[in-house]
Write a protein that holds these residues in place. Structure first.
Motif, PDB file in Angstrom:
ATOM      1  N   GLY A  47       0.813  -1.235   0.050  1.00  0.00           N
ATOM      2  CA  GLY A  47       0.004   0.050   0.084  1.00  0.00           C
ATOM      3  C   GLY A  47       0.904   0.978  -0.019  1.00  0.00           C
ATOM      4  N   LEU A  48       2.132   1.048   0.144  1.00  0.00           N
ATOM      5  CA  LEU A  48       3.146   2.498   0.228  1.00  0.00           C
ATOM      6  C   LEU A  48       3.699   2.429  -0.948  1.00  0.00           C
ATOM      7  CD1 LEU A  48       4.626   1.892   3.881  1.00  0.00           C
ATOM      8  CD2 LEU A  48       2.742   3.430   2.862  1.00  0.00           C
ATOM      9  N   SER A  49       3.662   1.477  -1.785  1.00  0.00           N
ATOM     10  CA  SER A  49       4.580   1.369  -2.917  1.00  0.00           C
ATOM     11  C   SER A  49       3.995   2.213  -3.903  1.00  0.00           C
ATOM     12  CB  SER A  49       4.762   0.010  -3.405  1.00  0.00           C
ATOM     13  OG  SER A  49       5.687  -0.320  -4.627  1.00  0.00           O
ATOM     14  N   SER A  50       4.874   2.358  -5.230  1.00  0.00           N
ATOM     15  CA  SER A  50       4.402   3.254  -6.235  1.00  0.00           C
ATOM     16  C   SER A  50       4.825   2.414  -7.642  1.00  0.00           C
ATOM     17  CB  SER A  50       5.128   4.590  -6.225  1.00  0.00           C
ATOM     18  OG  SER A  50       6.472   4.448  -6.381  1.00  0.00           O
ATOM     19  N   GLN A  51       4.709   2.808  -8.985  1.00  0.00           N
ATOM     20  CA  GLN A  51       5.177   2.462 -10.197  1.00  0.00           C
ATOM     21  C   GLN A  51       6.923   2.325 -10.042  1.00  0.00           C
ATOM     22  OE1 GLN A  51       3.476   3.929 -13.731  1.00  0.00           O
ATOM     23  NE2 GLN A  51       1.537   2.794 -13.277  1.00  0.00           N
ATOM     24  N   GLY A  52       7.374   3.566  -9.775  1.00  0.00           N
ATOM     25  CA  GLY A  52       8.772   3.601  -9.684  1.00  0.00           C
ATOM     26  C   GLY A  52       9.499   2.716  -8.479  1.00  0.00           C
ATOM     27  N   ARG A  55       9.687  -0.763 -10.064  1.00  0.00           N
ATOM     28  CA  ARG A  55      10.606  -0.865 -10.960  1.00  0.00           C
ATOM     29  C   ARG A  55      12.111  -0.975 -10.350  1.00  0.00           C
ATOM     30  NH1 ARG A  55       8.474   3.576 -13.541  1.00  0.00           N
ATOM     31  NH2 ARG A  55      10.308   4.942 -13.180  1.00  0.00           N
ATOM     32  N   ILE A  56      12.130  -0.097  -9.221  1.00  0.00           N
ATOM     33  CA  ILE A  56      13.736  -0.208  -8.681  1.00  0.00           C
ATOM     34  C   ILE A  56      13.723  -1.434  -7.875  1.00  0.00           C
ATOM     35  CG2 ILE A  56      14.829   0.937  -6.820  1.00  0.00           C
ATOM     36  CD1 ILE A  56      13.896   3.630  -7.563  1.00  0.00           C
ATOM     37  N   PHE A  57      12.566  -1.807  -7.315  1.00  0.00           N
ATOM     38  CA  PHE A  57      12.446  -3.328  -6.653  1.00  0.00           C
ATOM     39  C   PHE A  57      12.999  -4.172  -7.585  1.00  0.00           C
ATOM     40  CE2 PHE A  57       9.766  -6.996  -5.757  1.00  0.00           C
ATOM     41  CZ  PHE A  57       9.968  -7.224  -4.386  1.00  0.00           C
ATOM     42  N   GLN A  58      12.284  -4.427  -8.634  1.00  0.00           N
ATOM     43  CA  GLN A  58      12.769  -5.458  -9.487  1.00  0.00           C
ATOM     44  C   GLN A  58      14.061  -5.304 -10.120  1.00  0.00           C
ATOM     45  OE1 GLN A  58      10.924  -8.082 -10.013  1.00  0.00           O
ATOM     46  NE2 GLN A  58       9.019  -7.531  -9.340  1.00  0.00           N
ATOM     47  N   SER A 195      12.512   3.849   0.000  1.00  0.00           N
ATOM     48  CA  SER A 195      11.669   4.660  -0.744  1.00  0.00           C
ATOM     49  C   SER A 195      10.587   5.359   0.242  1.00  0.00           C
ATOM     50  CB  SER A 195      10.922   3.720  -1.706  1.00  0.00           C
ATOM     51  OG  SER A 195      11.556   3.053  -2.574  1.00  0.00           O
ATOM     52  N   ILE A 196      10.628   6.534   0.353  1.00  0.00           N
ATOM     53  CA  ILE A 196       9.778   7.342   1.062  1.00  0.00           C
ATOM     54  C   ILE A 196       8.367   7.717   0.411  1.00  0.00           C
ATOM     55  CG2 ILE A 196       9.583   9.374   2.640  1.00  0.00           C
ATOM     56  CD1 ILE A 196      12.490   9.259   2.862  1.00  0.00           C
ATOM     57  N   SER A 197       7.199   7.236   0.642  1.00  0.00           N
ATOM     58  CA  SER A 197       5.973   7.543   0.010  1.00  0.00           C
ATOM     59  C   SER A 197       5.307   8.719   0.749  1.00  0.00           C
ATOM     60  CB  SER A 197       5.029   6.390   0.241  1.00  0.00           C
ATOM     61  OG  SER A 197       3.744   6.536  -0.144  1.00  0.00           O
ATOM     62  N   PRO A 198       4.917   9.612  -0.099  1.00  0.00           N
ATOM     63  CA  PRO A 198       4.079  10.937   0.549  1.00  0.00           C
ATOM     64  C   PRO A 198       2.876  10.620   1.100  1.00  0.00           C
ATOM     65  CG  PRO A 198       3.866  10.955  -1.899  1.00  0.00           C
ATOM     66  CD  PRO A 198       4.802   9.736  -1.594  1.00  0.00           C
ATOM     67  N   MET A 199       2.851   9.852   2.208  1.00  0.00           N
ATOM     68  CA  MET A 199       1.645   9.449   3.000  1.00  0.00           C
ATOM     69  C   MET A 199       1.706   9.662   4.415  1.00  0.00           C
ATOM     70  SD  MET A 199       0.691   5.980   0.827  1.00  0.00           S
ATOM     71  CE  MET A 199      -1.074   5.896   1.883  1.00  0.00           C
ATOM     72  N   LEU A 200       0.734  10.036   5.045  1.00  0.00           N
ATOM     73  CA  LEU A 200       0.950  10.176   6.432  1.00  0.00           C
ATOM     74  C   LEU A 200      -0.096   8.813   6.954  1.00  0.00           C
ATOM     75  CD1 LEU A 200       0.656  13.672   7.247  1.00  0.00           C
ATOM     76  CD2 LEU A 200       2.355  12.537   7.473  1.00  0.00           C
ATOM     77  N   VAL A 201       0.414   7.986   7.854  1.00  0.00           N
ATOM     78  CA  VAL A 201      -0.229   6.744   7.959  1.00  0.00           C
ATOM     79  C   VAL A 201      -0.755   6.659   9.436  1.00  0.00           C
ATOM     80  CG1 VAL A 201      -0.095   4.145   8.440  1.00  0.00           C
ATOM     81  CG2 VAL A 201       0.739   5.335   6.295  1.00  0.00           C
ATOM     82  N   GLY A 228       6.573  12.276  -6.577  1.00  0.00           N
ATOM     83  CA  GLY A 228       6.740  12.726  -5.231  1.00  0.00           C
ATOM     84  C   GLY A 228       7.288  11.638  -4.308  1.00  0.00           C
ATOM     85  N   VAL A 229       7.501  10.608  -4.957  1.00  0.00           N
ATOM     86  CA  VAL A 229       8.069   9.599  -4.153  1.00  0.00           C
ATOM     87  C   VAL A 229       9.673   9.802  -4.087  1.00  0.00           C
ATOM     88  CG1 VAL A 229       8.357   7.083  -3.731  1.00  0.00           C
ATOM     89  CG2 VAL A 229       6.343   7.792  -4.492  1.00  0.00           C
ATOM     90  N   LEU A 230      10.389   9.672  -3.034  1.00  0.00           N
ATOM     91  CA  LEU A 230      12.127   9.851  -2.770  1.00  0.00           C
ATOM     92  C   LEU A 230      12.436   8.404  -3.111  1.00  0.00           C
ATOM     93  CD1 LEU A 230      12.069  12.895  -0.790  1.00  0.00           C
ATOM     94  CD2 LEU A 230      12.105  12.824  -2.965  1.00  0.00           C
ATOM     95  N   PHE A 231      13.429   8.037  -3.482  1.00  0.00           N
ATOM     96  CA  PHE A 231      14.219   7.049  -3.471  1.00  0.00           C
ATOM     97  C   PHE A 231      15.572   7.066  -3.152  1.00  0.00           C
ATOM     98  CE2 PHE A 231      10.942   7.037  -7.046  1.00  0.00           C
ATOM     99  CZ  PHE A 231      10.221   5.816  -6.406  1.00  0.00           C
TER     100      PHE A 231
END
Length: 250
Positions: A47-52, A55-58, A195-201, A228-231
Motif C-alpha cells: 500500500g505504500l509502494s508506487s510504480q517507480g 521498478r527499482i524493486f525489480q 523509498s519514502i512515500s508521500p503519505m501519513l499513516v 513525489g516519491v523519494l528513493f
C-alpha cells in the motif's frame, strides 16, 4: 524518474544507480516507508509502494545474488518464486536466471509444500537454528537448501557467512523490521535503500527497524524522485579492516 542528488539527471539508468560495489561482499536493505515512518499500510508494504518503487524493486532483485527475508514478511507479503525477467539477461550474465530467496525462521512456520519451495527456479534457502523443531527441520532439508546457524536463535553473522560460502555475496534484504534491526545490531548492514512515500499513516505500524538498538552512521549517497516519491540510498563508511574481511569472504 529523475535524479536530484548528488546531481540532477533525467531518466537515470536504474541498474547503474543501484549497482553493487565490485570486488567485495555487500548487504543492502531495501524498504519502503510513509513520510511519518510507517513500514506498512494495513499490514503490508504494498500500500505504500508506487510504480517507480516497483521498478527499482525489480532491478535490485535482478542485481542481487540472494534475496533475504524474515518468515513473517514471507507470510504477510505472500512470497512466491522469483519469476525470470527478460530485462535481467545482461544483469545476471554468468549467474542463475533468478536469485534464490533465503527465509530466516526460528520456528520453521512456513508452508514447505507451497510454490516457494516446489516451483522456485532457484532452490529456496531456509536459514534456521538448532532449536527449530526436529521434524520440521527434516522436512525443510528435503524442500530447501537448509542452513542451520546458531543454537537457540538464528545467528545472523553465521548465516550471512554461510551465504558468502555459497558464492552469494551480493545480498538484498527485504525485511521485515525485526530482521533489519537484528542485521544492524550485528553490524552487517552496508547500505539502506529507502523509498519514502508521500503519505501519513499513523497508527501502530512498525518503523523499518523494530527491535534491537543499533547505532550506524550512514551517508546519503543518492536521491531519485518520481511522482513525489523519494528513493534514497544511504551507505555506511567502511573501515579498512571490515572491507578487507569482506573481500576475503567473497
Amino acid at each position: 524518474m529523475r535524479r536530484i542528488y548528488p546531481d540532477i539527471q533525467d531518466n537515470p539508468d536504474i541498474a547503474q544507480a543501484y549497482a553493487y560495489p565490485e570486488g567485495r561482499a555487500w548487504l543492502r536493505l531495501n524498504m519502503v516507508a510513509s513520510a511519518d515512518g510507517a513500514a506498512w499500510l494495513d499490514g503490508r508494504s504494498r500500500g505504500l509502494s508506487s510504480q517507480g518503487d516497483r521498478r527499482i524493486f525489480q532491478t535490485m532483485r535482478g542485481l542481487t545474488d540472494v534475496i533475504v527475508a524474515g518468515a513473517a514478511t514471507v507470510r504477510k507479503e505472500g512470497y512466491g518464486p522469483v519469476p525470470p525477467h527478460e530485462a535481467w539477461a545482461e544483469l545476471r550474465e554468468g549467474r542463475p536466471e533468478v536469485p534464490p530467496i533465503a527465509v530466516i525462521t526460528r520456528s520453521l512456520d512456513l508452508d514447505l509444500d507451497g510454490e516457494l519451495f516446489t516451483d522456485a527456479p532457484s532452490r529456496t534457502i531456509v536459514i534456521t537454528c538448532e532449536a527449530a523443531p526436529h521434524e520440521r527441520r527434516k522436512l525443510a532439508a528435503r524442500r530447501s537448501d537448509l542452513i542451520v546457524a546458531g543454537e537457540e536463535s538464528v545467528d545472523l553473522r553465521r548465516a550471512v557467512a554461510e551465504l558468502h560460502d555459497r558464492g552469494l555475496t551480493r545480498v538484498l534484504c527485504e525485511g521485515g523490521p525485526r530482521v533489519n534491526a537484528q542485521l544492524s545490531a550485528c553490524d552487517l548492514v552496508d547500505e539502506l535503500c529507502l523509498s519514502i512515500s508521500p503519505m501519513l499513516v499513523g497508527g501502530g505500524a512498525a518503523r523499518i527497524q523494530n527491535g534491537e538498538p543499533a547505532h550506524l552512521t550512514l551517508d546519503l549517497s543518492q536521491v531519485l524522485e518520481e511522482e513525489g516519491v523519494l528513493f534514497c540510498k544511504y551507505t555506511r563508511e567502511q573501515s579498512n579492516d571490515r572491507a578487507d574481511d569482506d573481500t576475503a569472504s567473497s
